[in-house]
Design an enzyme around this catalytic site. Structure first.
Site: not given
Length: 163
Positions: A51, A59, A93
């Protein structure tokens, strides 16, 4: 001798939060998932989802989502990067900084106008990075680069509206 020991210990304690971990890199970017997420392979060929820290990109289904992904891919797809991090997120992540040839790729996404400086998490950044990322966002906004060329909905608002 004892004073040297105390000084060394104090420096280690004081600087510990600023120290970052890193993967066994260089790591190859094997997939650009979106404008702030990539998959890399470390030197032992282990895959890691990263990330991209301190930024938030649109998005995929949001306006400029594809453009943001394409910009990140242009910068690093198939390339070797260094990954610096000091924590993992709630989805396990790695949250980190991608560096290619000395260039902060996270910051470049903001400079190019394809990500916001994610101020909710800026406390995890160094003071210098906070200033650089904020300045980069302000400049991209002023120059109407990327997502700033049209009215932009921050991804955290978009996610909240589409839950």
């Amino acid at each position: 001798m004892f004073n040297t020991y105390l000084l060394t210990l104090a420096l280690l304690i004081y600087t510990a939060p600023a120290l970052a971990d890193s993967l066994d890199c260089p790591c190859k970017v094997v997939k650009v998932v979106d404008g702030d997420t990539v998959d890399v392979l470390d030197q032992s060929k282990k895959k890691h989802r990263i990330r991209v820290g301190w930024i938030d990109a649109p998005e995929k289904k949001q306006a400029f989502g594809r453009n943001s992904t394409a910009n990140l891919a242009r910068l690093i797809a198939g390339q070797n990067v260094e990954v610096e991090y000091n924590k993992r997120g709630r989805y396990k992540r790695i949250i980190g900084k991608l560096v290619k040839d000395g260039q902060d790729i996270n910051l470049q996404q903001v400079k190019d106008g394809y990500a916001w400086h994610y101020k909710s998490y800026q406390k995890d950044q160094s003071e210098l990075d906070r200033e650089l990322y904020a300045e980069a966002e302000n400049r991209a906004r002023a120059e109407k680069l990327g997502l700033w060329s049209a009215p932009a909905v921050p991804p955290w608002d978009y996610r909240r509206q589409n839950r």
